[in-house]
Design a protein around this motif. Structure first.
Motif, PDB file in Angstrom:
ATOM      1  N   LYS A   1      -3.354  71.880 -11.840  1.00  0.00           N
ATOM      2  CA  LYS A   1      -3.929  72.517 -13.022  1.00  0.00           C
ATOM      3  C   LYS A   1      -3.555  71.757 -14.296  1.00  0.00           C
ATOM      4  O   LYS A   1      -4.324  71.692 -15.251  1.00  0.00           O
ATOM      5  N   GLY A   2      -2.356  71.172 -14.288  1.00  0.00           N
ATOM      6  CA  GLY A   2      -1.882  70.453 -15.466  1.00  0.00           C
ATOM      7  C   GLY A   2      -2.812  69.330 -15.883  1.00  0.00           C
ATOM      8  O   GLY A   2      -2.901  69.002 -17.069  1.00  0.00           O
ATOM      9  N   GLN A   3      -3.521  68.714 -14.917  1.00  0.00           N
ATOM     10  CA  GLN A   3      -4.428  67.638 -15.258  1.00  0.00           C
ATOM     11  C   GLN A   3      -5.586  68.160 -16.107  1.00  0.00           C
ATOM     12  O   GLN A   3      -5.976  67.539 -17.088  1.00  0.00           O
TER      13      GLN A   3
ATOM     14  N   GLU B   1      -5.485  70.858 -17.927  1.00  0.00           N
ATOM     15  CA  GLU B   1      -4.939  71.307 -19.218  1.00  0.00           C
ATOM     16  C   GLU B   1      -4.694  70.133 -20.149  1.00  0.00           C
ATOM     17  O   GLU B   1      -5.012  70.200 -21.338  1.00  0.00           O
ATOM     18  N   ALA B   2      -4.138  69.046 -19.589  1.00  0.00           N
ATOM     19  CA  ALA B   2      -3.875  67.880 -20.432  1.00  0.00           C
ATOM     20  C   ALA B   2      -5.190  67.340 -20.990  1.00  0.00           C
ATOM     21  O   ALA B   2      -5.278  66.999 -22.168  1.00  0.00           O
ATOM     22  N   ALA B   3      -6.214  67.279 -20.131  1.00  0.00           N
ATOM     23  CA  ALA B   3      -7.500  66.762 -20.586  1.00  0.00           C
ATOM     24  C   ALA B   3      -8.092  67.662 -21.672  1.00  0.00           C
ATOM     25  O   ALA B   3      -8.581  67.192 -22.696  1.00  0.00           O
ATOM     26  N   LYS B   4      -8.015  68.968 -21.447  1.00  0.00           N
ATOM     27  CA  LYS B   4      -8.517  69.922 -22.444  1.00  0.00           C
ATOM     28  C   LYS B   4      -7.761  69.762 -23.744  1.00  0.00           C
ATOM     29  O   LYS B   4      -8.348  69.736 -24.822  1.00  0.00           O
ATOM     30  N   ALA B   5      -6.437  69.671 -23.647  1.00  0.00           N
ATOM     31  CA  ALA B   5      -5.614  69.621 -24.848  1.00  0.00           C
ATOM     32  C   ALA B   5      -5.923  68.392 -25.685  1.00  0.00           C
ATOM     33  O   ALA B   5      -5.695  68.384 -26.881  1.00  0.00           O
ATOM     34  N   MET B   6      -6.458  67.334 -25.041  1.00  0.00           N
ATOM     35  CA  MET B   6      -6.810  66.150 -25.822  1.00  0.00           C
ATOM     36  C   MET B   6      -8.226  66.221 -26.361  1.00  0.00           C
ATOM     37  O   MET B   6      -8.691  65.283 -27.006  1.00  0.00           O
ATOM     38  N   GLY B   7      -8.928  67.317 -26.047  1.00  0.00           N
ATOM     39  CA  GLY B   7     -10.267  67.496 -26.593  1.00  0.00           C
ATOM     40  C   GLY B   7     -11.368  66.868 -25.756  1.00  0.00           C
ATOM     41  O   GLY B   7     -12.497  66.741 -26.206  1.00  0.00           O
ATOM     42  N   LEU B   8     -11.068  66.441 -24.520  1.00  0.00           N
ATOM     43  CA  LEU B   8     -12.123  65.916 -23.656  1.00  0.00           C
ATOM     44  C   LEU B   8     -13.061  67.057 -23.264  1.00  0.00           C
ATOM     45  O   LEU B   8     -12.614  68.178 -23.021  1.00  0.00           O
ATOM     46  N   SER B   9     -14.357  66.755 -23.190  1.00  0.00           N
ATOM     47  CA  SER B   9     -15.306  67.784 -22.767  1.00  0.00           C
ATOM     48  C   SER B   9     -15.227  67.950 -21.246  1.00  0.00           C
ATOM     49  O   SER B   9     -14.602  67.155 -20.555  1.00  0.00           O
TER      50      SER B   9
ATOM     51  N   GLN C   1     -16.567  64.903 -19.471  1.00  0.00           N
ATOM     52  CA  GLN C   1     -15.642  63.770 -19.549  1.00  0.00           C
ATOM     53  C   GLN C   1     -14.435  63.984 -18.644  1.00  0.00           C
ATOM     54  O   GLN C   1     -13.980  63.057 -17.970  1.00  0.00           O
TER      55      GLN C   1
ATOM     56  N   ILE D   1     -11.168  62.092 -15.155  1.00  0.00           N
ATOM     57  CA  ILE D   1      -9.875  62.578 -14.686  1.00  0.00           C
ATOM     58  C   ILE D   1      -9.957  63.159 -13.272  1.00  0.00           C
ATOM     59  O   ILE D   1      -9.296  62.665 -12.358  1.00  0.00           O
TER      60      ILE D   1
END
Lengths: 582, 246
Positions: free
Chosen positions: A475-477, A479-487, A490, A495
């Motif tokens: 799940k962390g992957q 979350e990390a992608a979301k937290a960086m603003g990736l759609s 993307q 990822i």
């Protein structure tokens, strides 16, 4: 005074050398360590000897009609393809051989091996020859020949070790020089076999092509960056499939394709109007109107199948819809914008070209559609099936894991339905029913229907494999992608999907292998694939009567060679991609 | 030093997981450039709260305003806030299939639409700043925990965020690696970054924080400067917690 406990860091010692066990010692430790162990070992040895003896005696018995196999090579390879046009299949093979040679060089397959290893391999082969000479219930000539070859190989194996001297453990021999030797030996065998001399020449040309393209690949790798060379090769491999089957082998007659009235205006229109639209959609300033316009194009693409339009326009609309959806995500800079338009123009040209080739009638005399058979057909089904089922399978997996209920429902429904029925049923269904789902003017021939059936069937299994990979992503992957603003798109493309596909390579390769072998089921709808040729056609040739077993054994070996190489290649891929996971 | 503007405003934020109420009305205003350290027992809702600030968790009542944008279900607001708020996780969450350089440049290239050359130059500068420029071409799996967390910080900074959230950044690290990560965070705090840090590192709180919050049972129990907080806490639960960990 220094603290006695805090010594200076000790040099690490090298690991103690493992005493190299001799063969007798090894056998003592592993085979005869106890009474029961000894009895079991002897028993197994006896069983192996009996089995090998039986197998060898069968293979080398004088009753075996092995000569039917070289004699019927043409049937195995292409079945009914016109003899006068055989050059076309040789050219097809040449394309594959050249690409293989280039790939071997660019991906640096091979490397080096040590004289010890090489000598060991030669010795093992030699021992196999001696075993054959001792055990096989064959004619004296064969046995003596095998014994001589075996002895020579064993001597050669020992000679390699001696010649290398004390450095025999170092990896000094190029695997490619060994392969070159093997190629030369195969070439020699080809010239001894009872086949037409034209075929011998053609096969030799292919061998030379392989070597030349390998050398050329080495030259290219030293001049061009590795990434560029690999990307170009992947593109060429993808193009080679339609080029070989739609252009080279089909010999299309372009005269009756409506080039001027349909193709030219469509191509120009889609490149100019579509390109301008994508330029705007990928500029990063389109925003909400851009998404709206993309939605309109998607609806138009879907609607085009309900009204009477040329197939080319329908496909180009589908392509434009895909590009329009992706443009806002991947565009944004002027460079990305340019790339999108260039990719779109290339896509339009290629689509139009291959559609034109497909719609043209074949110029081969006396044959309509059913000109492909044998191993050639098996490859077409497997490769085209794979090429179509991979994107569909990935889409289905993403749909099934999507948070949108409608996609989830559709994907799950499709996957469970297809997995619930046998492939034979799907083939029958495709053969009899598919035309009812298509516009009236479209008439698919049996090969295309079989490809569609195989692809749709395999997509369901691929989807489940890919879904397994997607679920293994922590799940962390996300979350990390979301937290960086990736759609979401993307995140999926950069990822989750790459990681998911990596983690399921073994399952995907299993699916590829079973797809390759399952293509043999198309015999049921009347296609003459490799297995059907081996089972029904070759043994019924007047000169080859009674050769069913030989023919089937040959088919087995051929299937095995290809599937084995696929799994070896996948192991290589796994090792290569495993780099980041250490 | 903290500015005058409230960059994060949280008013009466409540959140439930099923029947369990994780946040029971959190009110907080964070000034630009302020470093706020949140401590509290595990399960007290402190991680949930900072995850609400970039909407990795969705609050059900109350309102959160980040940099004048209120967090609602409007996707555009969320994407804007996420690219302005950096987050560092306990488990690093680096992308294992990408090199360190690719990890850092991915979002600048695809979200901020920087050119690759610009993104790589920024990434190199950030790797220098966190002290591991030589690791740029390695994969995360080849780095130590401390190095991975520093890459994660560099990855967040590459988006040029206005706020940085830290969710127990040192809890998964071996003791000898904690310092190297804390040093990077201290340097970041001194450079004027607005930071919200959930941590158990009391030394860091004492030295760097402008304000310390004590969370328990889904609410802020006590808040104050580090001096006030560690020397004369008022609340019994704060005293108990501090006596257990100090």
């Amino acid at each position: 005074m220094t603290d006695p406990i805090v010594n200076e860091v000790q040099e690490s010692e090298s690991a103690p050398e493992k005493p190299s066990a001799g063969a007798i010692r090894w056998a003592k430790e592993n085979l005869f360590s106890s009474v029961i162990n000894s009895i079991l070992s002897l028993l197994m040895l006896a069983i192996i000897v009996l089995f090998v003896r039986g197998l060898l005696s069968y293979l080398f018995s004088e009753e075996r009609l092995w000569n039917v196999i070289p004699r019927n090579m043409k049937l195995y390879w292409t079945e009914a393809y016109p003899v006068a046009e055989m050059t076309r299949t040789w050219v097809s093979l040449g394309v594959v051989v050249v690409l293989t040679g280039l790939s071997l060089a660019v991906w640096r397959v091979g490397g080096r091996t040590s004289p010890r290893q090489f000598g060991r391999t030669l010795t093992s082969l030699g021992i196999a020859g001696l075993v054959l000479a001792i055990l096989a219930d064959a004619s004296a000539g064969i046995r003596i020949g095998a014994a001589v070859v075996g002895a020579v190989l064993i001597l050669a194996g020992q000679a390699v070790r001696l010649m290398a001297g004390p450095g025999f453990k170092e990896e000094t021999i190029h695997i490619r020089s060994i392969l070159l030797g093997v190629l030369a030996i195969i070439g020699g065998i080809v010239w001894i076999l009872p086949i037409e001399s034209g075929t011998k020449v053609s096969l030799s040309i292919q061998g030379v092509l392989l070597v030349v393209s390998y050398l050329l690949g080495g030259l290219i790798t030293s001049r061009v960056s590795g990434g560029l060379a690999r990307g170009a090769l992947v593109g060429l491999w993808m193009l080679s499939l339609p080029v070989i089957y739609l252009v080279i082998q089909r010999a299309p007659v372009v005269a009756d394709v409506p080039l001027m009235s349909v193709f030219l205006p469509s191509v120009v229109g889609f490149i100019v109007v579509g390109g301008a639209f994508l330029w705007w959609a990928g500029s990063g300033k389109a925003g909400e109107p851009g998404r709206l316009a993309a939605g309109v194009v998607v609806l138009a693409a879907l609607g085009s199948w309900a009204v009477s339009l040329p197939m080319l326009v329908r496909f180009l609309l589908l392509g434009l819809a895909t590009f329009a959806l992706a443009a806002p995500t991947f565009g944004g800079t002027s460079k990305a914008q340019k790339n999108i338009v260039v990719a779109w123009s290339a896509g339009v040209l290629l689509t139009a070209y291959f559609m034109a080739m497909m719609q043209a009638d074949t110029g081969l005399e006396g044959l309509q559609g059913e000109f492909i058979g044998g191993l050639n057909l098996t490859f077409l089904l497997a490769l085209a099936g794979l090429a179509i089922s991979f994107p569909i399978g990935i889409m289905l997996a993403l749909g099934r894991t999507s948070s949108m209920p409608i996609f989830r429902l559709l994907s799950t429904g499709y996957i469970e339905t297809v997995r619930g029925v046998p492939l034979i049923t799907v083939l029958f269904f495709a053969n009899l029913v598919i035309n009812r789902f298509l516009p009236r003017e479209v008439e698919l021939d049996d090969v295309v229907k079989a490809i569609v059936a195989v692809a749709l069937f395999s997509a369901a299994y691929l989807a489940e494999n890919v879904r397994g990979g997607l679920q293994s992503i922590p799940k962390g992957q996300y979350e990390a992608a979301k937290a960086m603003g990736l759609s979401t798109v993307q995140t999926t493309v950069f990822i989750t999907l790459p990681q998911a596909l990596r983690s399921v390579i073994p399952a995907l390769v299993g699916q590829v292998i079973s797809l390759f072998k399952d293509t043999s089921l198309v015999a049921i709808i009347g296609l003459a694939d490799f297995l059907r040729v081996a089972r029904d056609i070759v043994p019924n040739q007047p000169a080859s009567l009674g050769s069913l077993r030989e023919s089937l054994l040959f088919a087995m070996v051929i299937y095995w060679i290809f599937t084995f190489n696929v799994s070896r290649a996948s192991l290589r891929l796994e090792r290569k991609l495993g780099v980041g996971e250490r | 030093m903290p500015g005058d503007k409230d960059i994060i405003i949280s008013e009466g934020v409540k959140k439930w997981f099923g029947d369990f109420q994780a946040l029971k009305g959190v009110d907080l205003r964070v000034k630009e450039g302020e470093v706020v350290v949140i401590i509290g027992p595990s399960g007290s809702g402190k991680s949930t709260f900072i995850r609400c600030i970039n909407r990795l968790e969705v609050h059900q009542e109350g309102r959160i305003v980040v940099d004048d944008v209120e967090l609602t279900n409007d996707l555009r607001n969320i994407e804007k806030i996420r690219s302005d708020v950096g987050m560092v996780f306990q488990q690093f969450n680096l992308f294992p299939h990408l090199t360190v350089m690719q990890n850092i440049t991915l979002a600048p290239i695809w979200v901020r639409k920087h050119t690759r050359a610009d993104a790589e130059a920024t990434a190199m500068a950030l790797l220098e700043r966190v002290g591991i420029p030589e690791q740029a071409e390695k994969f995360p799996g080849q780095l130590s925990g401390g190095q991975q967390q520093r890459v994660a910080i560099a990855r967040s900074l590459a988006m040029e965020p206005r706020i940085m959230l830290f969710d127990e950044p040192t809890s998964a690290l071996d003791p000898e690696m904690i310092k190297e990560v804390l040093d990077v965070m201290k340097e970041l705090a001194q450079s004027g970054m607005t930071m919200l840090v959930v941590t158990h590192e009391m030394g860091f709180a004492k030295e760097v924080a402008d304000r310390v919050l004590f969370f328990d049972y889904g609410a802020i129990v006590e808040a104050g400067t580090p001096e006030h907080f560690f020397t004369s806490p008022e609340h019994d639960r704060t005293k108990l917690f501090l006596s257990q960990i100090l």
